[in-house]
Design a protein around this motif. Structure first.
Motif, PDB file in Angstrom:
ATOM      1  N   ILE A   3      31.749  10.160  40.965  1.00 34.87           N
ATOM      2  CA  ILE A   3      31.402   8.777  40.624  1.00 34.87           C
ATOM      3  C   ILE A   3      31.623   8.588  39.128  1.00 34.87           C
ATOM      4  O   ILE A   3      31.172   9.389  38.315  1.00 34.87           O
ATOM      5  CB  ILE A   3      29.942   8.462  41.000  1.00 34.87           C
ATOM      6  N   VAL A   4      32.334   7.499  38.772  1.00 31.54           N
ATOM      7  CA  VAL A   4      32.616   7.155  37.384  1.00 31.54           C
ATOM      8  C   VAL A   4      32.056   5.759  37.145  1.00 31.54           C
ATOM      9  O   VAL A   4      32.348   4.836  37.898  1.00 31.54           O
ATOM     10  CB  VAL A   4      34.140   7.174  37.098  1.00 31.54           C
ATOM     11  N   SER A   5      31.274   5.606  36.110  1.00 34.07           N
ATOM     12  CA  SER A   5      30.717   4.289  35.775  1.00 34.07           C
ATOM     13  C   SER A   5      31.600   3.602  34.748  1.00 34.07           C
ATOM     14  O   SER A   5      32.114   4.244  33.837  1.00 34.07           O
ATOM     15  CB  SER A   5      29.314   4.442  35.175  1.00 34.07           C
ATOM     16  N   ILE A   6      31.788   2.284  34.909  1.00 41.11           N
ATOM     17  CA  ILE A   6      32.539   1.505  33.930  1.00 41.11           C
ATOM     18  C   ILE A   6      31.780   0.214  33.639  1.00 41.11           C
ATOM     19  O   ILE A   6      30.996  -0.247  34.465  1.00 41.11           O
ATOM     20  CB  ILE A   6      33.979   1.174  34.398  1.00 41.11           C
ATOM     21  N   SER A   7      32.035  -0.338  32.483  1.00 39.49           N
ATOM     22  CA  SER A   7      31.451  -1.628  32.115  1.00 39.49           C
ATOM     23  C   SER A   7      32.551  -2.675  32.144  1.00 39.49           C
ATOM     24  O   SER A   7      33.635  -2.451  31.610  1.00 39.49           O
ATOM     25  CB  SER A   7      30.858  -1.559  30.705  1.00 39.49           C
ATOM     26  N   LEU A   8      32.290  -3.797  32.770  1.00 41.46           N
ATOM     27  CA  LEU A   8      33.246  -4.903  32.863  1.00 41.46           C
ATOM     28  C   LEU A   8      32.551  -6.181  32.422  1.00 41.46           C
ATOM     29  O   LEU A   8      31.394  -6.411  32.787  1.00 41.46           O
ATOM     30  CB  LEU A   8      33.751  -5.064  34.303  1.00 41.46           C
ATOM     31  N   LEU A  16      38.158  -9.325  39.562  1.00 40.83           N
ATOM     32  CA  LEU A  16      38.156  -8.185  40.484  1.00 40.83           C
ATOM     33  C   LEU A  16      37.638  -8.603  41.856  1.00 40.83           C
ATOM     34  O   LEU A  16      38.224  -8.252  42.886  1.00 40.83           O
ATOM     35  CB  LEU A  16      37.306  -7.046  39.909  1.00 40.83           C
ATOM     36  N   ASP A  17      36.571  -9.367  41.880  1.00 46.17           N
ATOM     37  CA  ASP A  17      36.008  -9.827  43.152  1.00 46.17           C
ATOM     38  C   ASP A  17      37.000 -10.725  43.897  1.00 46.17           C
ATOM     39  O   ASP A  17      37.121 -10.638  45.130  1.00 46.17           O
ATOM     40  CB  ASP A  17      34.683 -10.552  42.923  1.00 46.17           C
ATOM     41  N   LYS A  18      37.722 -11.575  43.174  1.00 51.08           N
ATOM     42  CA  LYS A  18      38.738 -12.420  43.808  1.00 51.08           C
ATOM     43  C   LYS A  18      39.844 -11.564  44.413  1.00 51.08           C
ATOM     44  O   LYS A  18      40.282 -11.802  45.540  1.00 51.08           O
ATOM     45  CB  LYS A  18      39.335 -13.398  42.795  1.00 51.08           C
ATOM     46  N   LEU A  19      40.302 -10.564  43.654  1.00 52.06           N
ATOM     47  CA  LEU A  19      41.346  -9.664  44.168  1.00 52.06           C
ATOM     48  C   LEU A  19      40.860  -8.906  45.392  1.00 52.06           C
ATOM     49  O   LEU A  19      41.615  -8.722  46.360  1.00 52.06           O
ATOM     50  CB  LEU A  19      41.781  -8.670  43.090  1.00 52.06           C
ATOM     51  N   GLN A  20      39.641  -8.454  45.334  1.00 48.28           N
ATOM     52  CA  GLN A  20      39.073  -7.720  46.465  1.00 48.28           C
ATOM     53  C   GLN A  20      39.158  -8.571  47.725  1.00 48.28           C
ATOM     54  O   GLN A  20      39.592  -8.110  48.773  1.00 48.28           O
ATOM     55  CB  GLN A  20      37.627  -7.336  46.172  1.00 48.28           C
ATOM     56  N   THR A  21      38.778  -9.821  47.607  1.00 48.56           N
ATOM     57  CA  THR A  21      38.774 -10.719  48.754  1.00 48.56           C
ATOM     58  C   THR A  21      40.188 -11.061  49.215  1.00 48.56           C
ATOM     59  O   THR A  21      40.515 -10.916  50.394  1.00 48.56           O
ATOM     60  CB  THR A  21      38.015 -12.023  48.410  1.00 48.56           C
ATOM     61  N   THR A  22      41.034 -11.494  48.284  1.00 44.40           N
ATOM     62  CA  THR A  22      42.374 -11.950  48.673  1.00 44.40           C
ATOM     63  C   THR A  22      43.273 -10.816  49.152  1.00 44.40           C
ATOM     64  O   THR A  22      44.133 -11.030  49.996  1.00 44.40           O
ATOM     65  CB  THR A  22      43.077 -12.698  47.523  1.00 44.40           C
ATOM     66  N   GLU A  30      37.408   0.399  45.971  1.00 38.51           N
ATOM     67  CA  GLU A  30      38.737   0.506  46.557  1.00 38.51           C
ATOM     68  C   GLU A  30      39.763  -0.280  45.731  1.00 38.51           C
ATOM     69  O   GLU A  30      40.874   0.187  45.474  1.00 38.51           O
ATOM     70  CB  GLU A  30      38.721   0.009  48.002  1.00 38.51           C
ATOM     71  N   ALA A  31      39.385  -1.466  45.293  1.00 35.56           N
ATOM     72  CA  ALA A  31      40.283  -2.284  44.473  1.00 35.56           C
ATOM     73  C   ALA A  31      40.555  -1.611  43.129  1.00 35.56           C
ATOM     74  O   ALA A  31      41.695  -1.577  42.659  1.00 35.56           O
ATOM     75  CB  ALA A  31      39.673  -3.674  44.257  1.00 35.56           C
ATOM     76  N   ILE A  32      39.529  -1.053  42.518  1.00 32.31           N
ATOM     77  CA  ILE A  32      39.698  -0.368  41.234  1.00 32.31           C
ATOM     78  C   ILE A  32      40.580   0.868  41.397  1.00 32.31           C
ATOM     79  O   ILE A  32      41.468   1.131  40.581  1.00 32.31           O
ATOM     80  CB  ILE A  32      38.325  -0.016  40.619  1.00 32.31           C
ATOM     81  N   ARG A  33      40.368   1.651  42.475  1.00 31.97           N
ATOM     82  CA  ARG A  33      41.220   2.827  42.719  1.00 31.97           C
ATOM     83  C   ARG A  33      42.686   2.423  42.872  1.00 31.97           C
ATOM     84  O   ARG A  33      43.579   3.076  42.344  1.00 31.97           O
ATOM     85  CB  ARG A  33      40.741   3.592  43.948  1.00 31.97           C
ATOM     86  N   ALA A  34      42.949   1.323  43.586  1.00 35.88           N
ATOM     87  CA  ALA A  34      44.327   0.856  43.764  1.00 35.88           C
ATOM     88  C   ALA A  34      44.943   0.477  42.414  1.00 35.88           C
ATOM     89  O   ALA A  34      46.102   0.794  42.138  1.00 35.88           O
ATOM     90  CB  ALA A  34      44.369  -0.333  44.722  1.00 35.88           C
ATOM     91  N   GLY A  35      44.151  -0.190  41.569  1.00 37.26           N
ATOM     92  CA  GLY A  35      44.638  -0.556  40.238  1.00 37.26           C
ATOM     93  C   GLY A  35      44.937   0.661  39.389  1.00 37.26           C
ATOM     94  O   GLY A  35      45.950   0.711  38.686  1.00 37.26           O
ATOM     95  N   ILE A  36      44.085   1.650  39.459  1.00 39.53           N
ATOM     96  CA  ILE A  36      44.293   2.873  38.684  1.00 39.53           C
ATOM     97  C   ILE A  36      45.523   3.623  39.187  1.00 39.53           C
ATOM     98  O   ILE A  36      46.318   4.128  38.389  1.00 39.53           O
ATOM     99  CB  ILE A  36      43.026   3.760  38.712  1.00 39.53           C
TER     100      ILE A  36
END
Length: 127
Positions: A3-8, A16-22, A30-36
């Protein structure tokens, strides 16, 4: 999985929430892993560049940071064959650079823009 914590900030979290949904991701992680994964893949491709190359560098930023863009571009005038500047919406500007030169210097100008927190988007396409 570790587990890695990040601040946004709120704006990035909302995007990010919009991307997750669309895009149909089951969660933020999962969305963050795909971006990385995408970021790592792009960086590996850039690391493999060598010799003299032609490239297109796209930079998007708020117009209040025009002076930052100018500062970076002055350090790489020998690489830049064409520079186009365009307003794309209210305070947003797009810079398009056609570049010809040593791959290492092309990587350096790209990193200079990428590591500057005032730039919204930085994309390099090697030709």
């Amino acid at each position: 999985m570790p587990i890695v914590s990040i601040s946004l900030n709120d704006e990035i979290l909302s995007e990010l929430d919009k991307l997750q949904t669309t895009m149909g991701f089951s969660g933020r992680s999962e969305a963050i892993r795909a971006g990385i994964r995408s970021f790592v893949s792009e960086e590996k491709q850039k690391a493999d560049l060598s010799g003299n190359i032609h490239a297109i560098l796209l930079v998007v930023h708020n117009d209040e940071f025009d002076h930052v863009v100018s500062g970076i571009t002055h350090n790489f005038e020998d690489l830049i064959t064409t520079h186009l500047h365009s307003k794309i919406e209210k305070e947003k500007c797009m810079e398009l650079f056609l570049i010809n030169g040593d791959a290492e210097k092309v990587s350096t100008i790209t990193k200079d823009f990428q590591t500057n927190k005032n730039m919204d988007t930085v994309k390099l396409v090697a030709l």
